[in-house]
Design a protein around this motif. Structure first.
Motif, mmCIF file in Angstrom:
data_model
loop_
_atom_site.group_PDB
_atom_site.id
_atom_site.type_symbol
_atom_site.label_atom_id
_atom_site.label_comp_id
_atom_site.label_asym_id
_atom_site.label_seq_id
_atom_site.Cartn_x
_atom_site.Cartn_y
_atom_site.Cartn_z
ATOM 1 N N ARG A 83 -16.452 -14.757 14.798
ATOM 2 C CA ARG A 83 -16.059 -15.025 13.566
ATOM 3 C C ARG A 83 -16.656 -15.619 12.525
ATOM 4 O O ARG A 83 -16.574 -14.904 10.958
ATOM 5 C CB ARG A 83 -15.374 -16.203 13.646
ATOM 6 N N ALA A 84 -18.440 -16.120 12.479
ATOM 7 C CA ALA A 84 -18.662 -15.744 11.489
ATOM 8 C C ALA A 84 -19.125 -14.510 11.472
ATOM 9 O O ALA A 84 -19.325 -14.466 9.279
ATOM 10 C CB ALA A 84 -20.357 -17.003 12.308
ATOM 11 N N VAL A 85 -19.709 -13.998 11.274
ATOM 12 C CA VAL A 85 -19.434 -13.058 10.959
ATOM 13 C C VAL A 85 -17.847 -12.031 10.001
ATOM 14 O O VAL A 85 -18.185 -11.612 8.944
ATOM 15 C CB VAL A 85 -19.525 -11.377 11.960
ATOM 16 N N THR A 86 -16.858 -11.938 10.582
ATOM 17 C CA THR A 86 -16.039 -11.801 9.111
ATOM 18 C C THR A 86 -16.170 -12.243 8.866
ATOM 19 O O THR A 86 -15.459 -12.051 7.947
ATOM 20 C CB THR A 86 -15.085 -11.144 10.386
ATOM 21 N N THR A 87 -15.937 -13.781 8.908
ATOM 22 C CA THR A 87 -15.937 -14.233 7.489
ATOM 23 C C THR A 87 -16.328 -14.302 6.417
ATOM 24 O O THR A 87 -16.042 -14.623 5.701
ATOM 25 C CB THR A 87 -16.445 -16.440 8.525
ATOM 26 N N ARG A 107 -17.634 -0.935 8.652
ATOM 27 C CA ARG A 107 -18.973 -1.024 9.947
ATOM 28 C C ARG A 107 -19.924 -1.222 8.759
ATOM 29 O O ARG A 107 -21.101 -2.074 9.350
ATOM 30 C CB ARG A 107 -19.992 0.109 10.262
ATOM 31 N N GLU A 108 -20.592 -0.970 8.452
ATOM 32 C CA GLU A 108 -21.716 -1.248 6.998
ATOM 33 C C GLU A 108 -21.750 -2.790 6.378
ATOM 34 O O GLU A 108 -22.356 -3.925 6.228
ATOM 35 C CB GLU A 108 -21.998 -0.233 5.534
ATOM 36 N N GLN A 109 -20.523 -2.559 6.039
ATOM 37 C CA GLN A 109 -20.254 -4.070 5.373
ATOM 38 C C GLN A 109 -20.151 -5.256 6.787
ATOM 39 O O GLN A 109 -20.720 -6.358 6.375
ATOM 40 C CB GLN A 109 -18.485 -4.416 5.054
ATOM 41 N N LEU A 110 -20.406 -5.132 8.221
ATOM 42 C CA LEU A 110 -19.685 -5.826 8.654
ATOM 43 C C LEU A 110 -21.097 -6.418 9.152
ATOM 44 O O LEU A 110 -22.078 -7.298 9.355
ATOM 45 C CB LEU A 110 -19.076 -5.351 10.255
ATOM 46 N N PHE A 111 -22.167 -5.049 9.328
ATOM 47 C CA PHE A 111 -23.318 -5.104 9.455
ATOM 48 C C PHE A 111 -24.434 -6.456 8.190
ATOM 49 O O PHE A 111 -25.199 -6.745 8.647
ATOM 50 C CB PHE A 111 -24.026 -4.116 9.620
ATOM 51 N N ASP A 112 -24.038 -6.075 7.655
ATOM 52 C CA ASP A 112 -24.664 -7.040 6.516
ATOM 53 C C ASP A 112 -24.090 -8.111 6.365
ATOM 54 O O ASP A 112 -24.961 -8.864 6.550
ATOM 55 C CB ASP A 112 -23.899 -6.607 4.769
ATOM 56 N N ALA A 113 -22.969 -8.180 6.251
ATOM 57 C CA ALA A 113 -22.371 -9.750 6.849
ATOM 58 C C ALA A 113 -23.548 -10.552 8.142
ATOM 59 O O ALA A 113 -24.061 -11.332 8.104
ATOM 60 C CB ALA A 113 -20.961 -10.006 7.003
ATOM 61 N N ALA A 114 -23.455 -9.558 8.612
ATOM 62 C CA ALA A 114 -24.515 -10.206 10.703
ATOM 63 C C ALA A 114 -25.930 -10.815 9.942
ATOM 64 O O ALA A 114 -26.007 -11.791 10.373
ATOM 65 C CB ALA A 114 -24.011 -9.657 11.070
ATOM 66 N N GLU A 115 -26.230 -9.803 9.067
ATOM 67 C CA GLU A 115 -27.495 -10.235 8.787
ATOM 68 C C GLU A 115 -27.961 -11.104 7.937
ATOM 69 O O GLU A 115 -28.619 -11.899 8.316
ATOM 70 C CB GLU A 115 -28.188 -8.597 8.051
#
Length: 203
Positions: free
Chosen positions: A33-37, A11-19
Motif C-alpha cells: 500500500r505504501a508503494v502504490t500510494t 514497473r519502474e514507477q513502482l520500483f522508484d516509489a519503493a526506493e
C-alpha cells in the motif's frame, strides 16, 4: 501506448516509489500500500504484475543490483588512472551513499525476501549477503586490474582487501540519519586497508 512500454513504465514507477519509501521511512514502512500510494496508482497495479509483495521486492533488489554492473565496468576501466585510493573512496561513497545500505537493511529485516533471493541464485550467492557480495566482487575486480598494472603489489590478497573495504565502509555509512561521512573519513579507511599494498601516492 503499446502494452510492453506501459508495463515497463509501471514497473519502474513502482520500483522508484519503493526506493523513495525505503530511503525516507525505512524497511518496516515498505508495504504494498505504501508503494502504490507513493506511486500514485491503484494497489492492483502492483499485484497484477507480481505474484506477491516479496516477489516485487526481490525484483526490486535484483534490478538495483544489476545497476552495479555498470559501476563495476566503469571502476575497472579506471584502473591505471588517478589513484587507487581515490577510486576506491569514490566507489564506496557512490555505493553506500545511495540505496545499498537501505537495501541491505531491507533484506536483513525480511527473512522471506532473503530466502527468495537465495533460492533464485540471482544475487549474493549461497554464502554472501545480496548487494554486499556483488559490491565486494566489484572492488576485487578493480584491485585485480590495478594489480595487473603494477599499482597493487603482486602478493596482495585482493579478495580479502575488497571484503574488508566493503565491511568497513558499510559500518561507516550505516545508521546515519544525517549527512554521509566526509570524503576524508572514507579516504582514511581506504588508506588504512590498502596502504601497505599500493605502489603510488595514496591521496
Amino acid at each position: 501506448m503499446p502494452t510492453g512500454i506501459a508495463l515497463r513504465d509501471a514497473r519502474e514507477q513502482l520500483f522508484d516509489a519503493a526506493e523513495r519509501v525505503l530511503l525516507r521511512d525505512g524497511p518496516n514502512a515498505l508495504t504494498s500500500r505504501a508503494v502504490t500510494t507513493e506511486a500514485g496508482c491503484a494497489k492492483g497495479v502492483l499485484h497484477r504484475r507480481f505474484a506477491d509483495f516479496d516477489a516485487f521486492l526481490a525484483e526490486l533488489v535484483l534490478d538495483r543490483v544489476a545497476r552495479l554492473d555498470e559501476q563495476a565496468t566503469a571502476l575497472r576501466e579506471s584502473a591505471g588512472t588517478g589513484t587507487v585510493a581515490g577510486h576506491l573512496t569514490d566507489a564506496l561513497t557512490d555505493l553506500f551513499g545511495s540505496l545499498a545500505v537501505a537495501i541491505v537493511g531491507l533484506i536483513t529485516a525480511r527473512d522471506t525476501l532473503r530466502a527468495r533471493l537465495r533460492r533464485t541464485g540471482g544475487t549474493g550467492g549461497p554464502g554472501g549477503v545480496p548487494v554486499l557480495a556483488e559490491a565486494t566482487a566489484m572492488l576485487a575486480s578493480y584491485l585485480a586490474a590495478e594489480q595487473e598494472r603494477g599499482r597493487v603489489t603482486e602478493d596482495a590478497d585482493v579478495d580479502t582487501l575488497a571484503l574488508t573495504l566493503i565491511g568497513t565502509g558499510h559500518l561507516l555509512f550505516a545508521g546515519r540519519d544525517g549527512a554521509p561521512p566526509e570524503r576524508e573519513a572514507v579516504l582514511r579507511i581506504v588508506d588504512s586497508v590498502v596502504g601497505g599494498v599500493v605502489r603510488e601516492p595514496l591521496s
